[in-house]
Design a protein around this motif. Structure first.
Motif, PDB file in Angstrom:
ATOM      1  N   ARG A 164       0.829  -1.216   0.000  1.00  0.00           N
ATOM      2  CA  ARG A 164       0.000   0.000   0.000  1.00  0.00           C
ATOM      3  C   ARG A 164       0.860   1.262   0.000  1.00  0.00           C
ATOM      4  O   ARG A 164       0.581   2.216  -0.721  1.00  0.00           O
ATOM      5  CB  ARG A 164      -0.934   0.008   1.208  1.00  0.00           C
ATOM      6  N   VAL A 165       1.908   1.255   0.817  1.00  0.00           N
ATOM      7  CA  VAL A 165       2.794   2.417   0.903  1.00  0.00           C
ATOM      8  C   VAL A 165       3.498   2.643  -0.435  1.00  0.00           C
ATOM      9  O   VAL A 165       3.533   3.764  -0.951  1.00  0.00           O
ATOM     10  CB  VAL A 165       3.821   2.238   2.053  1.00  0.00           C
ATOM     11  N   ALA A 166       4.037   1.578  -1.017  1.00  0.00           N
ATOM     12  CA  ALA A 166       4.754   1.703  -2.290  1.00  0.00           C
ATOM     13  C   ALA A 166       3.812   2.162  -3.402  1.00  0.00           C
ATOM     14  O   ALA A 166       4.175   3.002  -4.233  1.00  0.00           O
ATOM     15  CB  ALA A 166       5.410   0.374  -2.661  1.00  0.00           C
ATOM     16  N   LEU A 167       2.591   1.629  -3.420  1.00  0.00           N
ATOM     17  CA  LEU A 167       1.603   2.027  -4.425  1.00  0.00           C
ATOM     18  C   LEU A 167       1.237   3.495  -4.260  1.00  0.00           C
ATOM     19  O   LEU A 167       1.163   4.246  -5.242  1.00  0.00           O
ATOM     20  CB  LEU A 167       0.352   1.152  -4.323  1.00  0.00           C
ATOM     21  N   SER A 168       1.034   3.912  -3.039  1.00  0.00           N
ATOM     22  CA  SER A 168       0.704   5.306  -2.763  1.00  0.00           C
ATOM     23  C   SER A 168       1.818   6.234  -3.223  1.00  0.00           C
ATOM     24  O   SER A 168       1.567   7.266  -3.858  1.00  0.00           O
ATOM     25  CB  SER A 168       0.444   5.490  -1.263  1.00  0.00           C
ATOM     26  N   ARG A 169       3.048   5.866  -2.929  1.00  0.00           N
ATOM     27  CA  ARG A 169       4.190   6.682  -3.341  1.00  0.00           C
ATOM     28  C   ARG A 169       4.315   6.730  -4.861  1.00  0.00           C
ATOM     29  O   ARG A 169       4.617   7.780  -5.426  1.00  0.00           O
ATOM     30  CB  ARG A 169       5.472   6.148  -2.712  1.00  0.00           C
ATOM     31  N   ALA A 170       4.107   5.591  -5.500  1.00  0.00           N
ATOM     32  CA  ALA A 170       4.199   5.551  -6.960  1.00  0.00           C
ATOM     33  C   ALA A 170       3.134   6.433  -7.595  1.00  0.00           C
ATOM     34  O   ALA A 170       3.411   7.228  -8.502  1.00  0.00           O
ATOM     35  CB  ALA A 170       4.064   4.111  -7.453  1.00  0.00           C
ATOM     36  N   ARG A 171       1.895   6.307  -7.128  1.00  0.00           N
ATOM     37  CA  ARG A 171       0.805   7.126  -7.673  1.00  0.00           C
ATOM     38  C   ARG A 171       1.065   8.611  -7.429  1.00  0.00           C
ATOM     39  O   ARG A 171       0.812   9.441  -8.303  1.00  0.00           O
ATOM     40  CB  ARG A 171      -0.517   6.726  -7.039  1.00  0.00           C
ATOM     41  N   LYS A 172       1.549   8.936  -6.227  1.00  0.00           N
ATOM     42  CA  LYS A 172       1.819  10.330  -5.895  1.00  0.00           C
ATOM     43  C   LYS A 172       2.902  10.898  -6.811  1.00  0.00           C
ATOM     44  O   LYS A 172       2.772  12.017  -7.319  1.00  0.00           O
ATOM     45  CB  LYS A 172       2.250  10.447  -4.425  1.00  0.00           C
ATOM     46  N   THR A 173       3.943  10.135  -7.036  1.00  0.00           N
ATOM     47  CA  THR A 173       5.024  10.583  -7.919  1.00  0.00           C
ATOM     48  C   THR A 173       4.509  10.807  -9.335  1.00  0.00           C
ATOM     49  O   THR A 173       4.795  11.844  -9.944  1.00  0.00           O
ATOM     50  CB  THR A 173       6.170   9.545  -7.935  1.00  0.00           C
ATOM     51  N   VAL A 174       3.742   9.852  -9.848  1.00  0.00           N
ATOM     52  CA  VAL A 174       3.194   9.989 -11.208  1.00  0.00           C
ATOM     53  C   VAL A 174       2.293  11.219 -11.277  1.00  0.00           C
ATOM     54  O   VAL A 174       2.403  12.033 -12.206  1.00  0.00           O
ATOM     55  CB  VAL A 174       2.430   8.715 -11.624  1.00  0.00           C
ATOM     56  N   ARG A 175       1.429  11.384 -10.291  1.00  0.00           N
ATOM     57  CA  ARG A 175       0.499  12.525 -10.277  1.00  0.00           C
ATOM     58  C   ARG A 175       1.258  13.855 -10.235  1.00  0.00           C
ATOM     59  O   ARG A 175       0.980  14.758 -11.028  1.00  0.00           O
ATOM     60  CB  ARG A 175      -0.448  12.408  -9.080  1.00  0.00           C
ATOM     61  N   GLU A 176       2.233  13.965  -9.332  1.00  0.00           N
ATOM     62  CA  GLU A 176       2.980  15.212  -9.187  1.00  0.00           C
ATOM     63  C   GLU A 176       3.774  15.544 -10.446  1.00  0.00           C
ATOM     64  O   GLU A 176       3.790  16.698 -10.890  1.00  0.00           O
ATOM     65  CB  GLU A 176       3.916  15.141  -7.976  1.00  0.00           C
ATOM     66  N   GLU A 177       4.421  14.559 -11.026  1.00  0.00           N
ATOM     67  CA  GLU A 177       5.205  14.792 -12.237  1.00  0.00           C
ATOM     68  C   GLU A 177       4.312  15.169 -13.412  1.00  0.00           C
ATOM     69  O   GLU A 177       4.658  16.040 -14.214  1.00  0.00           O
ATOM     70  CB  GLU A 177       6.042  13.559 -12.587  1.00  0.00           C
ATOM     71  N   LEU A 178       3.159  14.535 -13.516  1.00  0.00           N
ATOM     72  CA  LEU A 178       2.229  14.848 -14.605  1.00  0.00           C
ATOM     73  C   LEU A 178       1.665  16.261 -14.433  1.00  0.00           C
ATOM     74  O   LEU A 178       1.537  17.001 -15.418  1.00  0.00           O
ATOM     75  CB  LEU A 178       1.102  13.810 -14.655  1.00  0.00           C
ATOM     76  N   ILE A 179       1.354  16.645 -13.210  1.00  0.00           N
ATOM     77  CA  ILE A 179       0.859  18.006 -12.949  1.00  0.00           C
ATOM     78  C   ILE A 179       1.942  19.020 -13.318  1.00  0.00           C
ATOM     79  O   ILE A 179       1.648  20.052 -13.924  1.00  0.00           O
ATOM     80  CB  ILE A 179       0.411  18.157 -11.475  1.00  0.00           C
ATOM     81  N   LYS A 180       3.196  18.720 -12.986  1.00  0.00           N
ATOM     82  CA  LYS A 180       4.294  19.609 -13.361  1.00  0.00           C
ATOM     83  C   LYS A 180       4.344  19.786 -14.877  1.00  0.00           C
ATOM     84  O   LYS A 180       4.519  20.898 -15.366  1.00  0.00           O
ATOM     85  CB  LYS A 180       5.645  19.040 -12.895  1.00  0.00           C
ATOM     86  N   LYS A 181       4.216  18.701 -15.599  1.00  0.00           N
ATOM     87  CA  LYS A 181       4.283  18.753 -17.067  1.00  0.00           C
ATOM     88  C   LYS A 181       3.122  19.556 -17.641  1.00  0.00           C
ATOM     89  O   LYS A 181       3.292  20.333 -18.568  1.00  0.00           O
ATOM     90  CB  LYS A 181       4.286  17.344 -17.675  1.00  0.00           C
ATOM     91  N   HIS A 182       1.926  19.342 -17.102  1.00  0.00           N
ATOM     92  CA  HIS A 182       0.735  20.032 -17.629  1.00  0.00           C
ATOM     93  C   HIS A 182       0.734  21.510 -17.259  1.00  0.00           C
ATOM     94  O   HIS A 182       0.158  22.326 -17.984  1.00  0.00           O
ATOM     95  CB  HIS A 182      -0.549  19.356 -17.142  1.00  0.00           C
ATOM     96  N   ASN A 183       1.308  21.864 -16.129  1.00  0.00           N
ATOM     97  CA  ASN A 183       1.295  23.263 -15.678  1.00  0.00           C
ATOM     98  C   ASN A 183       2.545  24.027 -16.087  1.00  0.00           C
ATOM     99  O   ASN A 183       2.710  25.180 -15.722  1.00  0.00           O
ATOM    100  CB  ASN A 183       1.131  23.327 -14.158  1.00  0.00           C
ATOM    101  N   TYR A 184       3.420  23.405 -16.838  1.00  0.00           N
ATOM    102  CA  TYR A 184       4.660  24.062 -17.231  1.00  0.00           C
ATOM    103  C   TYR A 184       4.351  25.302 -18.062  1.00  0.00           C
ATOM    104  O   TYR A 184       3.607  25.262 -19.035  1.00  0.00           O
ATOM    105  CB  TYR A 184       5.536  23.114 -18.043  1.00  0.00           C
ATOM    106  N   GLY A 185       4.910  26.434 -17.648  1.00  0.00           N
ATOM    107  CA  GLY A 185       4.717  27.672 -18.389  1.00  0.00           C
ATOM    108  C   GLY A 185       3.431  28.398 -18.071  1.00  0.00           C
ATOM    109  O   GLY A 185       3.154  29.459 -18.605  1.00  0.00           O
ATOM    110  N   VAL A 186       2.599  27.846 -17.180  1.00  0.00           N
ATOM    111  CA  VAL A 186       1.349  28.481 -16.792  1.00  0.00           C
ATOM    112  C   VAL A 186       1.561  29.182 -15.465  1.00  0.00           C
ATOM    113  O   VAL A 186       1.940  28.568 -14.476  1.00  0.00           O
ATOM    114  CB  VAL A 186       0.211  27.446 -16.676  1.00  0.00           C
TER     115      VAL A 186
END
Length: 169
Positions: free
Chosen positions: A146-168
């Motif tokens: 559960r901990v590893a899954l949570s960390r993996a999802r959080k990392t994917v979510r944060e990195e994707l948000i960074k990519k989508h919000n780049y330059g905004v």
């Protein structure tokens, strides 16, 4: 154990073995070979299958180990970990381009995850395994899963948000 009994036992999860192999090995041909090898090993050891609680979990573990061994071998220099089997043909061209771009970013982000987190993400979110089954396959504590899954999802979510919000701003 007769052939028909073996097929009735193994066929329900054969596709899961293939999807896990494809997730790890990229190539459809390599995944088919891996799946066939695991099924052959199960067939050869069919007399001992009744000793396992979950033959599916055992087969998934065999598949994971076989694929990881294949990736580590010298003949695997041209193989890499990827996942891209999503197509949605009923969307507009713009949405399709956006989806492909997002999937491409997710793919890149997932590749940067530690191997254990990648495997857990695959087994839980793609294969829909429950935590106890993943714990058997990964030989880990369900809480650690559960901990590893949570960390993996959080990392994917944060990195994707960074990519989508780049330059905004």
């Amino acid at each position: 154990m007769k052939q028909s009994e073996f097929l009735n036992l193994v066929m329900p999860f054969k596709d899961k073995l293939f999807r896990l192999s494809k997730r790890l090995l990229t190539s459809v041909e390599e995944a088919e070979d891996a799946t066939q090898e695991v099924l052959l090993k199960l067939w050869k050891g069919r007399k001992n299958l009744s000793t396992y609680k979950s033959i599916e979990a055992f087969a998934m573990t065999m598949t994971k180990n076989y694929c990881l061994d294949k990736l580590k071998s010298k003949q695997a220099s041209n193989l890499k970990l990827v996942h891209s089997n999503y197509k949605d043909e009923q969307t507009s061209l713009q949405k399709q381009v956006e989806l492909n771009d997002s999937l491409s970013w997710i793919h890149k982000i997932v590749q940067k995850l530690p191997e254990q987190q990648r495997m857990i993400l695959q087994l839980r979110d793609v294969e829909q395994y429950d935590f106890d089954e993943i714990a058997k396959v990964m030989d880990m504590n369900p809480t650690a899963i559960r901990v590893a899954l949570s960390r993996a999802r959080k990392t994917v979510r944060e990195e994707l948000i960074k990519k989508h919000n780049y330059g905004v701003s």
